[in-house]
Write a protein that holds these residues in place. Structure first.
Motif, short mmCIF file in Angstrom:
data_model
loop_
_atom_site.label_atom_id
_atom_site.label_comp_id
_atom_site.label_asym_id
_atom_site.label_seq_id
_atom_site.Cartn_x
_atom_site.Cartn_y
_atom_site.Cartn_z
N ARG A 142 37.78 47.04 49.03
CA ARG A 142 36.45 46.54 48.71
C ARG A 142 35.64 46.48 50.00
O ARG A 142 36.14 46.03 51.03
CB ARG A 142 36.54 45.15 48.08
N ASP A 143 34.41 46.96 49.91
CA ASP A 143 33.51 46.99 51.06
C ASP A 143 34.13 47.70 52.25
O ASP A 143 33.96 47.32 53.41
CB ASP A 143 33.12 45.55 51.47
N GLU A 145 37.26 47.91 53.21
CA GLU A 145 38.45 47.36 53.85
C GLU A 145 39.55 47.15 52.82
O GLU A 145 39.29 46.85 51.66
CB GLU A 145 38.14 46.04 54.56
#
Length: 761
Positions: A142-143, A145
């Protein structure tokens, strides 16, 4: 929300004092004449009950409550932490000890703490993933990472249980207005301070207090990340005092420090560290007890915080611990009339009766839960039904997108409504699993494959998914599929979809002498497959697909012996046609199932070309089916499996499409030793689950199998009296990287062998 500590606590104490003074003033009798004046009755001391945390050990609190009721001890305020908060909060909501005991004895704790809902309730898409890679270990991205789950266990089942038990007091937002005033203790995971939960959603407050770090995901209330209250105040005597308790009955069931022999692992050391920190605050709390206070410490022996399967025993031990203090408890006892009056003043509210004015979804930022609205049982205009709401919450959870899928019955200016409170998995929407295939017969034959799957959920509001799988090792493989729901929803079972897929695979295929079992050669077999399907899920039962498919199969000889009979040149087969596939899956587990059934079938018909006959327009029909049925009686499980396959390759004999051999696929024969275009196979397996469960596994199993089957080049050769037999004995475990087996095999027409196997046989 108001929190304890500092100025807030002092203000709360002052407020209690003012309220108490006002109440006493209002209750004072009018002045009497000297002739009729009577001495004022002495005020009964205010009794506070403090229940400590301790996981499953906290179930012993119910036994203590049984004794308090039997001795007619009125409880005026309750403060609890973790499991103590759950038992105390439910008692404060109006559940008596008998009801608590009855309800808790019915709970299936394994299901409550399961990482996901029952497998039978999953969509077929999620079920199929279990056969590819074990679902026990999942991480995500997510995002940009990589992220891992926040807890080893899911709190979803516990939230549903608490929601059901607290429905009668759903409208009570101030915990002082419960039948018994109540406080739960949690920990602010950002600053490490105690958070005293005194208002809001009771079910969520109880769940928040029992958010053991690393075990259950934390919760969020008023923009605070809350963890288990035992980290800061496991026996909240001070909280009960702040509520106005004159006498405190404290029940301490905390987990004792572990012996040295358990400190040889990271898990053991981590658990010991938490126990040490908890014990320090426990001792501080116990030191504050005065001469009038009582401390009940049930002797729970070596029962651990995870022994929820010992509910009955724990309740009995709690009762025994309280009985030992019966003489001191007697000093606090009321007479029967006074106690009956006290109980009448603390009634339990009836279950709510409401007609739903609306059904809404909250909390999710990554998904579109309204997408499932038409498939849910709860709907506007219908009476509220807690059982339906629970099933709908499980249906949402079955999507695999939420770490929380809770519901709440609310009252607004629009009327009564049902709100599903969802929390996205922090490690989504890219999900990854890692699996392993490894086998060896300890005689030089070994194989190894590393499997990685990726699933990207919610590419659009309809719920489009992109699924990929990579396999590296002896059998390299790539698979990709785009799955797009069409939103043609007509009911709970109807939700048409279109899916496009592609797959390539390469493997080595050995050819054996049918009589001696000697190897006659090796081929490199490459397979490519792609197609597009139109399909429909059948609710939680399965799905049907119909579509166009193309397959290219290439057999390239690597080494051939002089006595090999068959094509010696590279053979390429191309098949294009119409495919119809059906699967119905109601197994409770993909590996070592205990109950359920699964049936899968596929028919492909169309045109085929090959480089052996030179034909470029030969019609073909391929039929493949398999099924299993599983039943469990006590500790004994029988698992019956059958497979039938028919490839219709008359013109290109010697390239057997199907094969048998290897552990539980005709035990006693080498992998691929039995090959042909027409295959029959059956297996009856017996196993039982052992009481010991190794770490990172679902369970340990022992058992055996009886197998029969064969494969033939031509349908005219198929005879039941030509079936071969094999058998195995094994020890197995369902691990986070796949099922593991250590077994011995034997076949009368094959050989005896020893196998270590990780992955699906």
């Amino acid at each position: 929300m108001t929190f304890g500590g500092g100025t807030h606590r002092r203000a709360w104490l002052c407020l209690l004092a003012l309220i108490g003074s006002a109440a006493l003033a209002q209750q004072a009798p009018p002045a009497a004449t000297p002739a009729t004046a009577q001495p004022a009755p002495s005020a009964r001391p205010r009794i506070g009950l403090v229940l400590s945390g301790g996981g499953a050990r906290g179930l012993s609190h119910v036994g203590v409550l049984k004794v308090l009721e039997r001795e007619r001890i009125p409880v005026d305020v309750i403060a609890g932490t973790s499991m103590g908060a759950i038992i105390g909060g439910l008692y404060a909501s109006g559940m008596d000890a008998e009801t608590l005991e009855r309800e808790l004895l019915k709970v299936n704790w394994d299901a409550v703490f399961a990482n996901r809902v029952d497998r039978q309730l999953l969509s077929q898409r999620r079920k199929e993933e279990d056969f590819e890679i074990s679902p026990l270990i999942e991480f995500g991205m997510r995002d940009g990472e990589m992220r891992a789950p926040l807890g080893a266990l899911s709190g979803r089942g516990l939230e549903t249980l608490l929601r059901r038990y607290t429905l009668p007091v759903r409208a009570v937002r101030d915990f002082d207005r419960l039948p018994i005033p109540f406080r739960a203790v949690a920990t602010d995971m950002e600053d490490g301070r105690a958070v005293i939960l005194r208002q809001g959603d009771l079910a969520l407050a109880l769940r928040s207090s029992m958010s053991v770090p690393g075990v259950f995901p934390p919760t969020e209330i008023d923009d605070r990340i809350l963890g288990d209250g035992g980290l800061v105040d496991n026996v909240p005597v001070d909280v009960a005092r702040a509520m106005g308790a004159d006498i405190v009955i404290a029940v301490n069931i905390g987990t004792p420090l572990a012996p040295r022999k358990t400190l040889g692992s990271v898990g053991g050391l981590t658990g010991q560290m938490i126990n040490i920190l908890t014990e320090q605050n426990v001792q501080r709390s116990l030191a504050s007890l005065g001469g009038r206070d009582l401390l009940i410490s049930p002797q729970l022996g070596d029962i651990t915080a995870g022994d929820f399967n010992k509910t009955r025993e724990l309740i009995a031990l709690g009762e025994q611990g309280a009985v030992q203090l019966a003489p001191r408890l007697a000093a606090l006892s009321l007479d029967e009339t006074s106690y009956a009056q006290w109980k009448a003043g603390h009634p339990r509210e009836p279950a709510p009766q409401a007609t739903l004015a609306f059904v809404e979804f909250e909390g999710s930022e990554l998904t579109n839960p309204k997408r499932f609205a038409a498939q849910m049982e709860s709907a506007a205009g219908q009476p509220f039904d807690a059982a339906k709401a629970e099933r709908d919450a499980r249906r949402l959870a079955a999507s695999g997108d939420y770490v929380r899928a809770d519901y709440e019955l609310v009252t607004t200016d629009r009327g009564d409504g049902l709100v599903f409170d969802l929390e996205d998995k922090p490690w989504g929407p890219h999900y990854f699993r890692v699996g392993l295939d490894l086998n060896t017969d300890f005689s030089g034959r070994s194989a190894f494959n590393l499997k990685i799957s990726h699933n990207r959920h919610w590419l659009d509001a309809n719920g489009t998914e992109w699924r990929n799988r990579v396999q590296i090792g002896e059998v390299p493989k790539l698979f990709t599929e785009i799955y797009h729901p069409l939103n043609w929803t007509l009911g709970i079972s109807n939700d048409w979809f279109v899916a496009g897929y592609g797959e390539i695979e390469r493997r080595k295929v050995a050819v054996y002498n049918d009589v001696t079992g000697d190897e006659r050669g090796h081929f490199n077999r490459s397979t490519g497959r792609f197609g597009v399907d139109l399909g429909q899920p059948w609710g939680q039962f399965g799905e049907i697909r119909i579509g166009l498919t193309h397959l290219t199969l290439r057999n390239e000889p690597e080494i051939l012996s002089a006595d090999y009979i068959g094509p010696r040149d590279t053979v390429t087969i191309d098949e294009s046609g119409l495919r119809v596939g059906v699967v119905v899956d109601q197994l409770d587990f993909a590996n070592f199932p205990l109950r359920g059934y699964r049936v899968q079938g596929e028919v492909v018909t169309g045109r085929r070309s090959d480089t052996v006959t030179g034909s470029d327009s030969d019609r073909f029909t391929r039929v493949e089916s398999e099924g299993s049925a599983v039943g469990t009686w006590g500790r004994h499980t029988l698992n019956a499996f059958a497979r039938v396959q028919h490839a219709d390759q008359r013109a290109i004999a010697g390239l057997g499409r199907y094969s048998l051999g290897g552990f539980q696929q005709m035990s006693g024969y080498l992998p691929g030793q039995i090959e042909g275009n027409y295959l029959l196979f059956g297996r009856l397996a017996y196993y039982q689950r052992m009481s010991y469960t190794p770490v990172f596994t679902r369970g340990l199993f022992v058992g055996g199998s009886l197998e029969a089957g064969n494969a033939w080049a031509f349908s005219s050769q198929m005879k039941l009296n030509d079936l071969r037999s094999g058998m195995s004995l094994f020890v197995g475990a369902d691990t986070g990287i796949g099922p593991l087996y250590l077994g011995v095999t034997y076949a009368p027409r094959g050989a005896a062998g020893l196998y270590l196997f990780i992955g699906r046989p």
